[in-house]
Design an enzyme around this catalytic site. Structure first.
Site, mmCIF file in Angstrom:
data_model
loop_
_atom_site.group_PDB
_atom_site.id
_atom_site.type_symbol
_atom_site.label_atom_id
_atom_site.label_comp_id
_atom_site.label_asym_id
_atom_site.label_seq_id
_atom_site.Cartn_x
_atom_site.Cartn_y
_atom_site.Cartn_z
ATOM 1 C CG ASP B 12 -15.550 -29.245 14.419
ATOM 2 O OD1 ASP B 12 -16.090 -29.385 15.533
ATOM 3 O OD2 ASP B 12 -14.527 -29.864 14.060
ATOM 4 C CG ASP B 107 -17.511 -31.132 19.050
ATOM 5 O OD1 ASP B 107 -17.706 -32.232 18.489
ATOM 6 O OD2 ASP B 107 -16.380 -30.684 19.276
ATOM 7 C CD GLU B 108 -17.259 -33.916 14.177
ATOM 8 O OE1 GLU B 108 -16.886 -33.562 13.054
ATOM 9 O OE2 GLU B 108 -16.660 -34.752 14.865
#
Lengths: 376, 414
Positions: B12, B107-108
């Site tokens: 993450d 974003d992860e």
């Protein structure tokens, strides 16, 4: 109106007209037959406004006149009656009495005045076409007609009449069937092009089958006016609304530089496709064809069902290539061709392939089937 | 989980949008930064720096609320194209470690590291390597959660933030989870949490003390899955999939909230045209063609409707998307009612073999796609506002992206 007619004669004509009667209409009169008695004939008319059929049978007319009768109900009822004479009599309030032997029925009809008027057959401008040829042209093209209503001009086939040939073309935008009968002699000057709706073609085809089987009449008389097409087969007249609009420029899509080809026996090819297609993606029906030296491999693979391959020996010696097709499109063509060899001509995996029956076996008809590949 | 022990990483990125902004403007470092728009605008926070979070600012909060909570914060419109670029770089780094990478959002990502010990060493060592490489290649920090399931990995990465690594060794799942708040379980939102709390279930461990049938009666299948989750298993729903088995996006969408509600048809149409362009661009970027196009329409009283249309041929062409969306709008808009928000959503991506067209329709679509790809390249070079469809000119606005799209379980909201 009061008449008497033999059950066999009546049933034959009712059967022929059933296909034209509109089933799910919102206009009630279109579910009825129009019966008109005059001279020594009973004439029967059915219409769905797009397509109409008018036919007749011999009858003993006690009193001339006309009436309308619910078509489906009458057909089902007459089928159940015993052989012999049926008497039909118009009563008060459009009721119609049907009597045969010890059976007695009164059906609720509708006012004759509500039945739409049909255009008359323009006998003077009619062209005689060979019945068997028309039937063959329809069979070779009808399966390629689009059923997508938004592609309006593709909802029928293009009929092209020339002094020496009759051509029929149908396409749904993915494949195209083109057949030309070359030995015709027609009294047309130049070229005559009309778009025939699919329903008219299938109705015409079944009328032609019964005509060719049961009488010595071997011609279809064809005529048209601005909006209507007419086909007369003996005593039956089929009229259809013409499809208007521009049929696509099909000549532009006929492949000209397909430089690879393979000749395969029709039965063998369709057998292989049918087996392999059991394992094709259900939505797309896609199959993969791999051409290698002396061999054509037909295959499918599907992560949910499995995979399958058939291999056919051929005399192919071009570059190896892989090309995808909708199996149904190929099968529909092969079914019509039936037996003998077909030639499959390609250029590459992005260009239209062309299938033709081997020339020698089918010389009177020039038949070609163009089919676009699938991206696989 | 049939054979052997699985090793799943959940990677993450730390305060992703803000960190990307800091890369191009280092003076932002250590300050309270809010990405999503200006302090007096409508719309919501897309991301907030750790400094701003201390004041209670979190994503999805209205910008004006954020401004009240943290008046000294720096408000930024954001640079969605930069975020996507960084996201792609991060993904490339992850793919160096394992072929099974699934981007859960911008974003992860989940990375299945099972069987990579020989190549990268034991989990903690490879996580350390990943950390270093990520910093080197993207300039960004990330947190890595390691566990025997996606669920464990996800919860661990959350505990590891910022810039940390947390590995719960196999066998310790249950005791690690037991004291945590039930809201930590991905998928347990406000409503479920409140229901669970009412039943006396406050911590994850409490779930295992309840009869499974009680959970099933209250929550159906999801209830049974909850018990599995309390043991650290990937039970139920999306979490059951293999990592990377279905990593592709299932839909692409863009929305726009008007600065002032509007009933101006021109303005609405040009906005729809612009949204269609944005969706088309993303489709081409990922090389998808969509079968289903959906319009989202929110009126000023917040009543919202969505209407979908399936196109006969899958498309990635802006004009075709706009044609479908515009028709949906005109068929469904209650004429004269003020519109607050519009959204264009593309889904049901082409996967089956595709029939090519004989009569040149394909050709038209192919030419459009070519032309549009050329405009995409212009935008790559000169920025998003280099080229527009004429219709969309008047409807240009700033693009907003969110770190956690709604379709996938995001970070547990607290």
């Amino acid at each position: 109106m009061e008449i008497s007619v033999s059950k066999q004669d009546l049933l034959k004509e009712l059967t022929a007209t059933q296909g034209v009667v509109e089933r799910k209409t919102t206009i009630p009169i279109l579910s009825n037959f129009l019966f008109e008695a005059a001279g020594d004939k009973l004439s029967i008319t059915a219409t769905d406004l797009d397509l109409s059929l008018r036919t007749n049978c011999p009858a003993k007319i006690k009193k001339e006149g006309s009436c309308t009768i619910p078509a489906r109900k009458l057909y089902d009822y007459v089928k159940l009656l015993g052989d012999g004479e049926i008497s039909i009599k118009l009563l008060e309030n459009h009721w119609v009495q049907i009597r045969s032997g010890r059976s007695n029925t009164k059906m609720v009809g509708m006012a004759r005045a509500n039945f739409p008027a049909l255009p008359l057959f323009p006998a003077e401008s009619a062209i005689k076409l060979p019945a068997q040829v028309i039937r063959n042209l329809i069979a070779k093209t009808i399966f390629s007609i689009s059923s997508e209503e938004s592609r309006y001009t593709l909802n029928g086939a293009l009929l092209v009449l020339k002094p020496e040939s009759i051509t029929m073309v149908a396409t749904d935008g993915h494949r195209l069937a083109h057949v030309e009968h070359v030995n015709s002699k027609l009294p047309v000057s130049g070229e005559m092009k009309v778009l025939v709706p699919k329903k008219a073609m299938s109705e015409l085809s079944s009328l032609l089958s019964s005509l060719l089987n049961s009488s010595d009449v071997q011609v279809v008389e064809f005529a048209k006016d601005e909006s209507t097409l007419f086909f007369r087969l003996g005593s039956r007249i089929l009229t259809s609304r013409q499809l208007t609009g521009q049929f696509p420029n099909y000549e532009a899509v006929l492949p000209r530089d397909n430089n690879k080809s393979v000749t395969i026996h029709c039965d063998e090819f369709s057998g292989a496709i049918q087996r392999v297609a059991q394992f094709a993606d259900e939505r797309s029906n896609a199959i993969r064809m791999r051409l290698e030296k002396d061999e054509l491999k037909v295959s499918t693979s599907n992560t949910e069902i499995g995979e399958s391959e058939d291999s056919i020996e051929t005399s192919y010696n071009g570059d190896p290539m892989v090309i995808g097709f909708n199996s149904q499109y190929l099968l529909e063509f092969l079914k019509v061709v039936g037996t003998g060899d077909v030639r499959f001509e390609f250029k590459d995996a992005q260009s239209a392939g062309q299938l033709r029956p081997d020339e020698a076996t089918d010389s009177e008809y020039k038949y070609r089937y163009i089919v676009m590949p699938m991206r696989i | 989980m049939s054979s052997g022990q699985r090793i799943i990483f959940h990677v993450d990125m730390d305060a992703f949008f803000v960190s990307v902004e800091e890369l191009s403007n280092p003076s932002l470092k250590g300050k309270a930064v809010v990405v999503g728009g200006q302090r007096d605008e409508r719309g919501v926070v897309s991301a907030a720096s750790y400094e701003a979070r201390k004041f209670g600012v979190h994503s999805a909060m209205p910008l004006r609320t954020a401004a009240k909570l943290c008046p000294h914060a720096i408000f930024l419109d954001g640079h969605p194209d930069l975020y996507r670029e960084s996201s792609q770089k991060a993904r490339a780094v992850l793919q160096n470690f394992s072929p099974a990478v699934e981007m859960a959002s911008i974003d992860e990502a989940y990375v299945d590291m099972t069987g990579t010990e020989k190549l990268h060493g034991p989990p903690l060592k490879s996580a350390h390597k990943l950390h270093q490489q990520m910093k080197e290649k993207t300039g960004l920090n990330c947190s890595v959660g390691i566990g025997s399931s996606r669920l464990m990995a996800k919860i661990c990465s959350d505990q590891a933030k910022p810039n940390g690594v947390l590995y719960i060794v196999p066998g310790m799942e249950q005791s690690f989870l037991a004291p945590l708040d039930v809201g930590r379980i991905p998928g347990v939102g406000k409503v479920t949490k409140a229901q669970l709390n009412q039943m006396g279930i406050l911590r994850i461990g409490d779930l295992l003390r309840v009869e499974p049938s009680v959970l099933e009666d209250n929550f159906g299948k999801w209830g049974v899955a909850l018990a599995g989750k309390a043991r650290g298993e990937d039970a139920g729903g999306w979490f059951e999939d293999e990592v990377g088995a279905d990593w592709q996006a299932k839909s692409i969408s863009h929305e726009h909230t008007f600065a002032q509600d509007t009933r101006d048809v021109e303005k609405i149409e040009s906005t729809l045209a612009h949204l269609s362009e944005m969706v088309g661009r993303r489709l081409r970027e990922s090389n998808f063609s969509a079968r289903t196009l959906q319009l989202k329409l929110r009126y000023s009283d917040f009543s919202t409707m969505t209407r979908a249309h399936s196109v006969p041929r899958p498309t990635q062409v802006d004009t075709e998307i706009f044609a479908a969306i515009s028709k949906l709008f005109h068929d469904n808009w209650e004429r004269g009612r003020a519109v607050r928000l519009l959204g264009v959503h593309a889904s049901n991506f082409q996967d089956a073999p595709e029939q090519m067209d004989l009569l040149g329709v394909d050709e038209k679509q192919r030419k459009w796609t070519q032309a549009l790809s050329a405009t995409d390249r212009l935008r790559d070079k000169y920025g998003e506002s280099a080229v527009f469809l004429a219709k969309g000119m008047a409807g240009t606005f700033r693009e907003r992206v969110h770190e956690n799209p709604a379709e996938k379980p995001g970070k547990p909201k607290q």
